[in-house]
Design an enzyme around this catalytic site. Sequence first.
Site, mmCIF file in Angstrom:
data_model
loop_
_atom_site.group_PDB
_atom_site.id
_atom_site.type_symbol
_atom_site.label_atom_id
_atom_site.label_comp_id
_atom_site.label_asym_id
_atom_site.label_seq_id
_atom_site.Cartn_x
_atom_site.Cartn_y
_atom_site.Cartn_z
ATOM 1 N N GLU A 53 -6.745 6.368 -0.868
ATOM 2 C CA GLU A 53 -6.540 5.171 -0.064
ATOM 3 C C GLU A 53 -7.173 3.949 -0.712
ATOM 4 O OE1 GLU A 53 -4.410 5.242 2.380
ATOM 5 O OE2 GLU A 53 -4.204 7.365 1.889
ATOM 6 N N HIS A 96 0.835 -1.207 0.000
ATOM 7 C CA HIS A 96 0.000 0.000 0.000
ATOM 8 C C HIS A 96 0.871 1.258 0.000
ATOM 9 C CE1 HIS A 96 -3.562 2.436 1.458
ATOM 10 N NE2 HIS A 96 -2.558 3.193 1.892
ATOM 11 N N GLU A 97 1.900 1.264 0.840
ATOM 12 C CA GLU A 97 2.765 2.439 0.926
ATOM 13 C C GLU A 97 3.610 2.600 -0.331
ATOM 14 O OE1 GLU A 97 2.238 4.641 3.085
ATOM 15 O OE2 GLU A 97 0.807 3.346 4.101
ATOM 16 N N HIS A 137 1.921 4.633 -2.880
ATOM 17 C CA HIS A 137 2.086 6.080 -2.687
ATOM 18 C C HIS A 137 3.455 6.553 -3.182
ATOM 19 C CE1 HIS A 137 -1.668 6.470 -0.681
ATOM 20 N NE2 HIS A 137 -1.321 5.805 0.404
#
Length: 668
Positions: free
Chosen positions: A273, A189-190, A193
């Site tokens: 998100e 997930h990170e 980003h």
Amino acid sequence: MNFFEAQTRAKKRTTWLVLLFVLAVLGTVGAGYFAGIIILGSAARGDHAQSNKGNSQSTAVRPENAAATRWWDPQIFTGVVFGTAAVVGLASLYKWKQYSSGGGAVAESVGGRQVDPHTADIKERRLLNVVEEMAIASGTPVPATYILENESGINAFAAGLTTSDAVIAVTRGALDKLTRDELQGVVGHEFSHVLNGDMRLNLRITALVFGILVLGLGGRGILWSLRGVRTRGKNGGGALVAIMLIGLALLVIGYVGYFFGRMIQAAVSRQREFLADASAVQFTRNPSGLVGALRKIGGYALGSSLQANQSHAMGHFFFAQAFRSGITGLWSTHPPLEQRISAIDANFDGKFFEPPEVVDVARESFVEAGLSPPKLAGRAAPQSTGGYSPPDRFVPDAALAAVASVGTVTSAQLENAHLLLENIPARLTTAARSTEAEILVYGLLLDRESALRARQHELIATRGKAGTARTLRELEPDLVRLNPAQKLPLLQLALPSIRRLPPSALSPFLDLLDELVHADERVSAFEFALQKLLIRTLELGKKPGAIKIHFHSFTAVAAEISVVLSVLARVAVKDVSAAPAAFAAGASQLKLIESQLLYIDESKATFAALDTALERLAEASGPIKQRTLVAAAYIVGADGEVRIPEAELLRAIAATLDVPVPPFIATA
């Protein structure tokens, strides 16, 4: 996820952010103006009443002589506008300057501790392995990894301005409570980003929100400083009241800014998100890992809450909601957990993880205790085959597939990264993660020809630090057996350790590296790729804010593109006479400037010229970089195969343009 489209979306979100910021400043100006009118009006009435007391001809204040409150005063309005703009602007610039040194500054501002690359702690080692695999698979430099030791909630964030200064930070609670699959889901997930431009946007939001909040912080500071203050006489009491009114006004104005600041965070953050969750599932091909992490956040009492005061200002950075957002959830920076889980798992029953009353983590792992979610049917973790050997060449489509997958991670790439790292000799990976990293990089440049190799050893013995030659001799047996495809991934592993070198050690290291490259008075494609990738990553890591886009026209950089494609064409073919045809195959992918692209012979299109051309192309827009890399991919596959040197050169070219191209895999 398309890397270049994601970067464009991030820039559009920046435009939207600027609009919201302007509205927030206008709201703050309005609150400041009315506070000024009220305070000055009250002061004027007080002065008028005081003067009337000394007037013997009047016993009362006449209405026509009273100081009436005027709701429009151009002078006050102008003063408030310029004053607010100055305070907010300077505060935002201060915060931006504070964070512009890179992601490490952000992590340290919330109490993060950088994980030692050669840590012996099992949980920290597991985290580093997950981060390293994701970085190798995505083609990014391995980011520095931080732990928020004092945070027991389950959370994480990515921060930085570029892929070269990015950091991944996780809380101690995430390390202690999550399984490897769950941790991989959070890290995936990170990394989303990191790859799609969100990090830079997050830093801009933080700087702007701080500028908006600074008035309120100033008011709170004034009121706090007045606690317990005693005054003597009427004048002292009046001054104290005036100061209190100013502090109270600033606090009220600040809360107007606070409202708008939180709205900015929420408006920009929530939808991203969902996209990052989807990317994490795509990266890992294991929805249960991410779902398991989200269910544990919902099940544990602390959830994802953080104790650090900065969690409010940085709430939009985190994997999950870092602070209470009020009854309505108006300021929530993240969607509700139920919605995030349902978007991944349509069969979610609404039940969160139920933690046991006692978990003896010192004697029983979460897997043994049955606390980790079941793996997907038919999915097994990639295992080392023992006899695995990376291919020394790839099919032509492998280059196009690698360029097309920029900004994302496939399960095949993740497995390939795992196998590449798993089968590197342990002595070399240990060196990469330790203070021996610079010696390892010297070893990667050792030539196979014995006379040249001896000359390089002599350079290292005379120019290197004490003990360097001896350590290199110890590493050499494993370096000789190293597969060419494992060299750049090994360099990526070594980057976090090399970044930690002090300037006094870094300069001699790079000088000696350059001498090793030029020991035979020529530069190979691999030597250029290694040196360029290393230096560019270090430069961006130290000055991440230096990247500026100056060229939006293909024509403006046509000469530089010609140099890049010409050099690559000669590396990509076995017979140099076939280079013009390979060049033409790439140039045909740039229809707008195809007629302006000219094949340049070796006397002018040297590696030195390539270096200069790439520095200029690094300042070009995303579409120019994208089409140039597509053209490069056609060139390296023009002769029907892609060998390791041309694959490494293409990846180094992309890295110089701050575009992370993953390692090539055997099948496209």
